[in-house]
Design an enzyme around this catalytic site. Sequence first.
Site, PDB file in Angstrom:
ATOM      1  CE  LYS A 126      -4.495   0.468   0.915  1.00 36.45           C
ATOM      2  NZ  LYS A 126      -5.448  -0.478   0.474  1.00 36.45           N
TER       3      LYS A 126
HETATM    4  N1  GLU Z   1      -7.472  -0.229  -2.612  1.00 32.31           N
HETATM    5  C1  GLU Z   1      -8.256  -1.414  -2.696  1.00 32.31           C
HETATM    6  C2  GLU Z   1      -8.154  -2.215  -1.415  1.00 32.31           C
HETATM    7  O1  GLU Z   1      -7.865  -1.681  -0.373  1.00 32.31           O
HETATM    8  C3  GLU Z   1      -7.955  -2.217  -3.951  1.00 32.31           C
HETATM    9  C4  GLU Z   1      -6.572  -2.767  -4.029  1.00 32.31           C
HETATM   10  C5  GLU Z   1      -6.258  -3.399  -5.369  1.00 32.31           C
HETATM   11  O2  GLU Z   1      -7.139  -3.565  -6.170  1.00 32.31           O
HETATM   12  O3  GLU Z   1      -5.084  -3.721  -5.567  1.00 32.31           O
HETATM   13  O4  GLU Z   1      -8.432  -3.374  -1.380  1.00 32.31           O
END
Ligand code: GLU
Length: 441
Positions: A126
């Site tokens: 992230k």
């Molecule tokens: N930001 C989204 C999550 O927290 C999607 C992450 C993604 O698709 O890689 O799951």
Amino acid sequence: MTTITADLNNLSTEKASPKKKVPLKGMMNNVMEQFYKAADHIDLHPNIRKILSITNNEIIVNFPVKMDNGEVEIFTGYRVQHNNALGPYKGGLRYHPTVDIDAARALAMWMTWKTSLAGLPYGGAKGGIQLDPSKYSQNELERITRRFTFALADNIGPEHDIPAPDVNTNSQTMAWIADTYMSTRPPAERTANQHVVTGKPEGSGGLEGRDRATGYGVFLNIKFWAEKNNKTLKGKKFIVQGFGNVGYWAAYFMEKEGAKLVAVQDAYGSIRSANGINVEDLYNYTKLNNGSISGFPDAFDLDNEKFFVTECDICIPAALGNQITKENASKIKANLIAEGANGPMNVEGEKILLNRGVTIIPDILCNSGGVVGSYFEWLQNRNGELWHLDEVMAKLDKKIRESFNKVFHYAEKEGMDLRTAAYCIAITRIEKAYIQRGIFP
Ligand code: GLU
């Protein structure tokens, strides 16, 4: 196999006892508490506990961007790669003032559990930038995004680390990232790198239905829970915190199923209507009102503190972390909480709710539709295919149902809450991969 196990056992456990806890703050505290609880339950191998307790890589980049007024501003961007035992790092990029290294770490860990639980060939990561996007023009946001991508350089890549949208980022942000990343590759490799990000616009490699995938997944989890409990969603009252992509689509599908939206909160305020708020009308209103729900004419204003206390059956927190705490958990009226956001409740809040018999569908299961949709998009790009919406929705349904059933039955069998069950399943899968492979060298 014997040598491999021996390798894991030979890792020194003296330097940092895997069970020793350092005081942590905020979301990190939550994710670690949740992890330790499940790790204790499955008696996780001490060395794997050590590995999973820390992040693999933490990238912090400071980069300059020219503003519209000609001044140069320096931004700080983060990408934390927690674990890649199951495949390339995967997870979103958020643009928000609360983004810092601790938030990125916690959110990266949640991604590792989420992708593992969903059975995807991914690890967890992230990142994002600490900024308030409402303070920048669209042109500035484009330059910030492109320069951030350039600064991250080979720390991301279609088979290495694949970002996606998160809070305050969207398909446009992903299009800028993809274009910048591809433009910096050698000419013959450019188009082969389109899957460096997912959540792109349709027409630029995006997947039909990726926009609604997270909200649809939240709705499906609620529906599957209702089915298991012989309940119908028709006429059930629900409240939604956050009316961004996740909150809107979750509300859309809930309304379609006959449930009634009775209160909404966003960054600007809260509204309520016992008769029900029409989801499409509210959505259209926000488009004309700088994205905000406040002042919606077909509802009453509500004090922010009164939002969680609203009379309802289901509560969908779909905004930021740490919203449900010991301050408000005892007052929540819903008997089901479906976590659209990542980490919307802290451990103290959760304890109160579980003691009161409230069911919590945990984030790593409840909002996993997004990353499952991302996986479909990645496959589509990798294989040079174009998938249709019906196909995508049916595949999402199947995948979320499988995950839900796994977690539900594990929790029943072990007599535990759904979150701990989800963690146990996710961590066991990663543990297995480590035991099979051992530790290099
Ligand atoms: N930001 C989204 C999550 O927290 C999607 C992450 C993604 O698709 O890689 O799951």
